[in-house]
Design a protein around this motif. Structure first.
Motif, short mmCIF file in Angstrom:
data_model
loop_
_atom_site.label_atom_id
_atom_site.label_comp_id
_atom_site.label_asym_id
_atom_site.label_seq_id
_atom_site.Cartn_x
_atom_site.Cartn_y
_atom_site.Cartn_z
N ASP A 176 0.82 -1.21 0.00
CA ASP A 176 0.00 0.00 0.00
C ASP A 176 0.85 1.26 0.00
O ASP A 176 0.60 2.21 0.75
CB ASP A 176 -0.95 0.00 1.20
N ASN A 177 1.88 1.26 -0.83
CA ASN A 177 2.72 2.44 -1.02
C ASN A 177 3.29 2.37 -2.43
O ASN A 177 3.34 1.30 -3.05
CB ASN A 177 3.82 2.52 0.04
N ASP A 178 3.69 3.51 -2.95
CA ASP A 178 4.17 3.59 -4.33
C ASP A 178 5.36 2.68 -4.59
O ASP A 178 5.43 2.02 -5.63
CB ASP A 178 4.55 5.03 -4.68
N THR A 179 6.30 2.64 -3.67
CA THR A 179 7.54 1.90 -3.88
C THR A 179 7.30 0.40 -3.98
O THR A 179 7.80 -0.27 -4.88
CB THR A 179 8.54 2.20 -2.75
N ALA A 180 6.54 -0.15 -3.03
CA ALA A 180 6.27 -1.59 -3.05
C ALA A 180 5.37 -1.97 -4.23
O ALA A 180 5.55 -3.02 -4.84
CB ALA A 180 5.65 -2.03 -1.73
N ALA A 181 4.40 -1.11 -4.56
CA ALA A 181 3.55 -1.37 -5.72
C ALA A 181 4.39 -1.38 -7.00
O ALA A 181 4.16 -2.22 -7.89
CB ALA A 181 2.43 -0.34 -5.80
N ASP A 182 5.35 -0.49 -7.10
CA ASP A 182 6.26 -0.49 -8.25
C ASP A 182 7.09 -1.77 -8.29
O ASP A 182 7.34 -2.33 -9.36
CB ASP A 182 7.18 0.73 -8.22
N PHE A 183 7.54 -2.23 -7.12
CA PHE A 183 8.29 -3.48 -7.05
C PHE A 183 7.42 -4.64 -7.55
O PHE A 183 7.90 -5.52 -8.30
CB PHE A 183 8.78 -3.73 -5.62
N ALA A 184 6.15 -4.66 -7.17
CA ALA A 184 5.23 -5.70 -7.65
C ALA A 184 5.13 -5.66 -9.17
O ALA A 184 5.15 -6.71 -9.83
CB ALA A 184 3.85 -5.53 -7.01
N ASP A 185 5.05 -4.46 -9.74
CA ASP A 185 5.00 -4.31 -11.20
C ASP A 185 6.28 -4.84 -11.84
O ASP A 185 6.25 -5.49 -12.89
CB ASP A 185 4.78 -2.86 -11.59
N GLU A 186 7.43 -4.54 -11.22
CA GLU A 186 8.71 -5.02 -11.74
C GLU A 186 8.75 -6.55 -11.74
O GLU A 186 9.26 -7.17 -12.69
CB GLU A 186 9.87 -4.47 -10.91
N LEU A 187 8.22 -7.16 -10.67
CA LEU A 187 8.16 -8.62 -10.62
C LEU A 187 7.28 -9.17 -11.74
O LEU A 187 7.63 -10.16 -12.38
CB LEU A 187 7.63 -9.08 -9.26
N ASP A 188 6.14 -8.52 -11.97
CA ASP A 188 5.24 -8.97 -13.03
C ASP A 188 5.89 -8.88 -14.41
O ASP A 188 5.63 -9.71 -15.28
CB ASP A 188 3.94 -8.15 -13.02
N GLU A 189 6.72 -7.88 -14.61
CA GLU A 189 7.37 -7.69 -15.91
C GLU A 189 8.58 -8.58 -16.11
O GLU A 189 9.03 -8.78 -17.23
CB GLU A 189 7.77 -6.22 -16.06
N ALA A 190 9.11 -9.13 -15.03
CA ALA A 190 10.31 -9.97 -15.10
C ALA A 190 9.95 -11.39 -15.53
O ALA A 190 8.82 -11.86 -15.34
CB ALA A 190 11.00 -10.00 -13.74
N ALA A 191 10.94 -12.08 -16.07
CA ALA A 191 10.75 -13.49 -16.41
C ALA A 191 10.53 -14.27 -15.11
O ALA A 191 11.10 -13.93 -14.06
CB ALA A 191 11.99 -14.01 -17.13
N ARG A 192 9.70 -15.25 -15.17
CA ARG A 192 9.36 -16.04 -13.98
C ARG A 192 10.61 -16.54 -13.25
O ARG A 192 10.68 -16.50 -12.03
CB ARG A 192 8.46 -17.21 -14.38
N GLU A 193 11.60 -16.98 -14.00
CA GLU A 193 12.81 -17.53 -13.38
C GLU A 193 13.68 -16.47 -12.71
O GLU A 193 14.59 -16.79 -11.95
CB GLU A 193 13.64 -18.34 -14.38
N ASP A 194 13.41 -15.20 -12.95
CA ASP A 194 14.18 -14.10 -12.34
C ASP A 194 13.53 -13.56 -11.06
O ASP A 194 14.17 -12.82 -10.32
CB ASP A 194 14.34 -12.94 -13.32
N ARG A 195 12.31 -13.93 -10.78
CA ARG A 195 11.56 -13.32 -9.68
C ARG A 195 12.13 -13.68 -8.30
O ARG A 195 12.19 -12.81 -7.43
CB ARG A 195 10.08 -13.69 -9.78
N GLU A 196 12.55 -14.92 -8.11
CA GLU A 196 13.13 -15.28 -6.81
C GLU A 196 14.37 -14.44 -6.53
O GLU A 196 14.55 -13.92 -5.43
CB GLU A 196 13.49 -16.75 -6.75
N ALA A 197 15.23 -14.29 -7.53
CA ALA A 197 16.46 -13.51 -7.36
C ALA A 197 16.14 -12.05 -7.05
O ALA A 197 16.85 -11.40 -6.26
CB ALA A 197 17.33 -13.61 -8.60
N MET A 198 15.08 -11.52 -7.64
CA MET A 198 14.68 -10.13 -7.36
C MET A 198 14.24 -9.99 -5.91
O MET A 198 14.62 -9.02 -5.23
CB MET A 198 13.57 -9.71 -8.32
N ILE A 199 13.45 -10.93 -5.43
CA ILE A 199 12.98 -10.89 -4.04
C ILE A 199 14.17 -11.03 -3.10
O ILE A 199 14.31 -10.27 -2.14
CB ILE A 199 11.92 -11.98 -3.80
#
Length: 145
Positions: A10-33
């Motif tokens: 519920d803040n701009d920064t975390a919502a943007d991070f969620a968008d970045e995860l959605d745009e990333a390849a599935r295999e890259d998401r764990e490394a991003m987190i």
């Protein structure tokens, strides 16, 4: 602080991070987190608000895969499915949350000034307890010989 509520996304920064995860390849998401959580735990001096907000979101995603965890925010969290995250991320998420609520955190400083700080702190504690459940108190007489 671009925050509209107390939830992990519920803040701009975390919502943007969620968008970045959605745009990333599935295999890259764990490394991003993992990277977000490591960044939060790597700040020896001071954790800036943006890294703290992202860390809370990342920790919420790790907790969401725990049997006792709540689902990630359906409105502002990632829309794309995440891979199964390794259990080892739980400890890193706990360490990140500990840093987020420490006296070396800009996010904690700003929330301490807000009227709904107790509710925010309670939600962080709940997340932490899902990731690292507290040991129940020992009942007397249970281990008597």
């Amino acid at each position: 602080m671009g925050t509209w509520d107390i939830g992990p996304f519920d803040n701009d920064t975390a919502a943007d991070f969620a968008d970045e995860l959605d745009e990333a390849a599935r295999e890259d998401r764990e490394a991003m987190i993992r990277g977000v959580l490591k960044r939060a735990t790597g700040h020896a001096d001071f954790l800036v608000i943006y890294d703290g907000e992202r860390a809370v979101g990342a920790a919420a995603l790790v907790a969401a895969q725990h049997p006792d965890g709540d689902p990630a925010c359906p409105n502002y969290g990632p829309k794309e499915p995440l891979p199964e995250l390794p259990a080892g991320l739980r400890k890193l998420a706990v360490d990140a949350l500990d840093q987020v609520v420490s006296n070396r955190s800009e996010l904690a400083e700003l929330w301490a000034e807000a009227a709904n700080w107790p509710k925010w702190r309670q939600d962080i504690t709940r997340l932490r307890n899902v990731l690292d459940p507290p040991i129940p108190p020992q009942r007397e007489g249970l281990f008597e010989v």
